[in-house]
Design a protein around this motif. Structure first.
Motif, mmCIF file in Angstrom:
data_model
loop_
_atom_site.group_PDB
_atom_site.id
_atom_site.type_symbol
_atom_site.label_atom_id
_atom_site.label_comp_id
_atom_site.label_asym_id
_atom_site.label_seq_id
_atom_site.Cartn_x
_atom_site.Cartn_y
_atom_site.Cartn_z
ATOM 1 N N LEU A 263 89.350 30.665 23.583
ATOM 2 C CA LEU A 263 90.171 29.543 24.043
ATOM 3 C C LEU A 263 90.144 28.413 23.028
ATOM 4 O O LEU A 263 91.194 27.836 22.689
ATOM 5 C CB LEU A 263 89.651 29.034 25.394
ATOM 6 C CG LEU A 263 89.930 29.895 26.630
ATOM 7 C CD1 LEU A 263 89.176 29.345 27.834
ATOM 8 C CD2 LEU A 263 91.428 29.943 26.922
ATOM 9 N N GLY A 264 88.961 28.083 22.530
ATOM 10 C CA GLY A 264 88.850 27.004 21.557
ATOM 11 C C GLY A 264 89.654 27.282 20.305
ATOM 12 O O GLY A 264 90.264 26.365 19.723
ATOM 13 N N GLN B 182 91.804 30.294 31.304
ATOM 14 C CA GLN B 182 92.523 31.436 30.739
ATOM 15 C C GLN B 182 93.850 31.645 31.458
ATOM 16 O O GLN B 182 94.889 31.900 30.827
ATOM 17 C CB GLN B 182 91.680 32.698 30.840
ATOM 18 C CG GLN B 182 90.531 32.787 29.850
ATOM 19 C CD GLN B 182 89.814 34.128 29.941
ATOM 20 O OE1 GLN B 182 89.685 34.704 31.018
ATOM 21 N NE2 GLN B 182 89.321 34.610 28.808
ATOM 22 N N SER B 183 93.822 31.536 32.781
ATOM 23 C CA SER B 183 95.041 31.725 33.566
ATOM 24 C C SER B 183 96.085 30.676 33.212
ATOM 25 O O SER B 183 97.275 30.980 33.044
ATOM 26 C CB SER B 183 94.706 31.649 35.055
ATOM 27 O OG SER B 183 95.872 31.765 35.837
ATOM 28 N N ALA B 184 95.643 29.433 33.055
ATOM 29 C CA ALA B 184 96.568 28.363 32.689
ATOM 30 C C ALA B 184 97.182 28.613 31.315
ATOM 31 O O ALA B 184 98.389 28.416 31.108
ATOM 32 C CB ALA B 184 95.841 27.023 32.705
ATOM 33 N N LEU B 185 96.349 29.079 30.379
ATOM 34 C CA LEU B 185 96.854 29.369 29.038
ATOM 35 C C LEU B 185 97.842 30.523 29.083
ATOM 36 O O LEU B 185 98.897 30.490 28.439
ATOM 37 C CB LEU B 185 95.691 29.709 28.108
ATOM 38 C CG LEU B 185 96.032 29.937 26.639
ATOM 39 C CD1 LEU B 185 96.571 28.651 25.995
ATOM 40 C CD2 LEU B 185 94.805 30.412 25.869
ATOM 41 N N GLY C 28 96.156 24.670 30.226
ATOM 42 C CA GLY C 28 95.087 23.840 30.786
ATOM 43 C C GLY C 28 95.563 22.450 31.131
ATOM 44 O O GLY C 28 94.778 21.579 31.471
ATOM 45 N N MET C 29 96.896 22.234 31.066
ATOM 46 C CA MET C 29 97.403 20.905 31.381
ATOM 47 C C MET C 29 97.578 20.718 32.886
ATOM 48 O O MET C 29 97.633 19.616 33.388
ATOM 49 C CB MET C 29 98.756 20.682 30.685
ATOM 50 C CG MET C 29 98.683 20.682 29.165
ATOM 51 S SD MET C 29 97.615 19.402 28.496
ATOM 52 C CE MET C 29 98.527 17.935 28.942
#
Length: 614
Positions: A514-515, A603-606, A612-613
């Motif tokens: 993610l980073g 992860q789901s948001a991405l 992640g917003m």
């Protein structure tokens, strides 16, 4: 310059100065042949700040000025004064420079003998403890000091014993066979006494007794003991107060360990700074390997002292960086100067400064564009020397051959630019894998300018290619947190690690991925995962709420991984990344599961394009 007292033996002269005049006869005898007298002309430099010290200097005649690195006078020293004690008790290097203010005569006590006296003669150690660094702030994070560690963390866990009826010859043979300086004398299951090398020297040899003398005649009876839960500082004070060098560790009337001055001084020296000093002075990979062998113990000590996970992994990575740079220097000394400028870079966990107790090596070489084919023999030899040296030190060869020894990863800068452009233009599976590795590159040694512009250029190129970004997002979701359906963990189902959680690939790696994507989206040059998350939040790549939750989750997962490895080190096992959830308390399992849920949510948001917003 003439010797002011040529008729006086250097050792006799030393023994007239405090605290050497208080040494027991056995310690005096042990110094025979080791003390040297040296002359210094007026203005001669004895040592410079930061230089490795040969030992402790005792001024016999003349005066010496102590100076800081800017040449400013700090103090004068005259006959009977000592120089270098602070440096010897810290990193083995001079904390101040020393210059002869007049013609001077000095006595040199080699550092090995200095540390022997610190270990074996409590009164000597007490005298010089005033020279130990008083400020804990600079070393607190690294040293995991004696106020933070318990006796159980420092003691020898399997003390060597002998029966009460043993002779001194038998005890001496036990000491020699085990390389130790003390033995606990047992009467049945209870300790009756303790005998040390000093006892054998002072009570047997000095008194002319023979080897058949019963150990009971020379041992110290009814030894003072300490509990395993006492602090290391408590042990140090008990040793000093009772003028002894070893303490049996007792719990429930049973001897469970032994702690001595050696254990305490070794712990104070087991810091990343001390290790790096030794590495810088190493002449070959075998010398470095002996230093690296102490890294698991350093990891365990730092975990026990409550140092945060990011600081621990950075300290361990600092040691690997120092090894790599020293190997590069040794390679150049062997091969001669490089035909063109080069840059050695690390990727993987070393690149991100996230190494733990388990690591292989991942590295590459960027060469100046003036590189010619005939130059490759030099860089192949350099890469082989460094890679072999890293392997000797325990950083095993990369299973995927992601190393500078592979010609593919030893190329001119122009070729590297083409590599990145090709991976971004055609993001197939191999390109995604390679790009993920290479986006974690960090310069270690050589010409840093070969990478700085290339990194910024590649990030910009990648961020502008929406197809490549989408592929990177998809790739980052392949590692999923180990969450089961019924509020439990999804465990490994078979094989050596059956019923365990992989704290690396299912724990920290999803956050690392993610980073990396956040850094790509925000064109962030940070490589460390935590720094990427912080910067992504600051730059609005993800929400402040999202970044706070993710950082908290990452810290908890990383700390759990390091605690697991520290527990393995304490148990005498090789550290790994596989943990049985049953090792944790109910509350710890709940917190860990909550952390995995945060990662899964991000992860789901991405994956849904919200990053992640939401």
């Amino acid at each position: 310059m003439p010797d002011p007292a040529p008729q006086v033996d250097p050792l006799d002269s030393l023994l007239s100065c405090p605290p050497f005049d208080r040494l027991p006869q056995a310690a005096r005898d042990g110094l025979a042949g080791h003390i040297t007298r040296m002359q210094a002309a007026e203005g001669q430099t004895l040592c410079r700040e930061g230089e490795k010290l040969e030992g402790l200097y005792v001024i016999e005649a003349g005066t010496v000025d102590l100076e800081d690195s800017g040449g400013r006078l700090i103090a004068h020293r005259g006959p009977g004064d000592v120089i270098g004690e602070r440096g010897l008790l810290r990193l083995g290097r001079a904390t101040l420079g020393a210059r002869a203010a007049s013609a001077a005569t000095l006595l040199l006590l080699p550092r090995a003998q200095f540390h022997d006296l610190m270990d074996e003669v409590p009164a000597f150690a007490t005298w010089f403890q005033r020279a130990a660094p008083s400020s804990a702030s600079a070393e607190a994070e690294e040293s995991a000091g004696l106020t933070a560690l318990k006796v159980a963390d420092l003691m020898t866990g399997t003390p060597i014993t002998c029966p009460l009826g043993a002779t001194v010859t038998e005890v001496a043979q036990i000491m020699r066979a085990n390389g130790i300086s003390s033995v606990i004398v047992m009467e049945g299951a209870a300790p009756a006494g303790i005998v040390t090398v000093r006892d054998l020297a002072g009570k047997v040899l000095a008194e002319g007794l023979d080897g058949t003398t019963p150990v009971a005649q020379v041992m110290s009876r009814d030894p003072i003991t300490i509990g395993p839960d006492a602090l290391g500082l408590d042990a140090l004070m008990m040793l000093a107060d009772n003028n002894i060098s070893h303490l049996p560790v007792a719990e429930g009337g049973r001897i469970v360990g032994l702690i001595g001055r050696t254990d305490l001084f070794r712990q104070q020296a087991a810091t990343a700074s001390h290790m790096i000093v030794e590495i810088v002075d190493a002449d070959d990979p075998q010398d470095m390997a002996r230093v690296v062998a102490e890294v698991p113990a350093l990891l365990a000590q730092l975990v026990r002292a409550g140092v945060d996970a990011g600081a621990i992994t950075r300290r361990i990575t600092d040691i690997t960086d120092a090894i790599t740079r020293r190997l590069l220097a040794l390679a150049e000394a062997r091969l001669g100067p490089p035909p063109v400028p080069y840059l050695w870079l690390a990727c993987g966990s070393q690149g991100r400064r996230e190494q733990t107790g388990v690591s292989d090596q991942d590295n590459c070489l960027i060469l100046d564009d003036a590189f010619l084919p005939e130059h490759d023999a030099y860089f192949e030899a350099l890469a082989r020397f460094v890679s072999d040296g890293l392997n000797t030190c325990g950083f095993v060869y990369c299973p995927g051959d992601m190393m500078a020894t592979n010609p593919r990863w030893r190329q001119p800068r122009r070729v590297w630019r083409d590599y990145f452009a090709g991976w971004i233009a055609q993001p197939d599976n191999e390109a995604q894998m390679l790009a993920s590795v290479m986006f974690d590159l960090r310069p270690i040694g050589g010409e840093v300018g070969l990478f700085s512009d290339l990194q910024a250029e590649t990030l910009d190129m990648a961020a502008r290619n929406s197809i490549f970004v989408a592929h990177m997002v998809s790739n980052s979701l392949k590692h999923t947190p180990p969450l089961g359906l019924l509020r439990g963990f999804a465990l490994i189902r078979s094989g050596e690690h059956k019923d365990m959680v992989d704290l690396k690939h299912s724990g920290v790696v999803p956050v690392v991925d993610l980073g990396r994507v956040y850094a790509l989206k925000g064109r962030l040059e940070a490589v460390n995962t935590r720094e990427r998350l912080v910067q992504a939040g600051a730059d609005g790549v993800i929400s402040q709420a999202g970044v706070h939750d993710l950082i908290d989750a990452y810290d908890l997962i990383a700390e759990t991984r390091l605690r697991h490895q520290a527990d393995q080190v304490r148990a005498g096992q090789a550290p790994d990344n596989f943990m049985a959830p049953g090792q944790l308390s109910d509350l710890e399992r709940k917190h860990l599961r909550d952390a995995f849920m945060v990662v899964k949510t991000m992860q789901s948001a991405l994956g849904q394009g919200r990053g992640g917003m939401g």
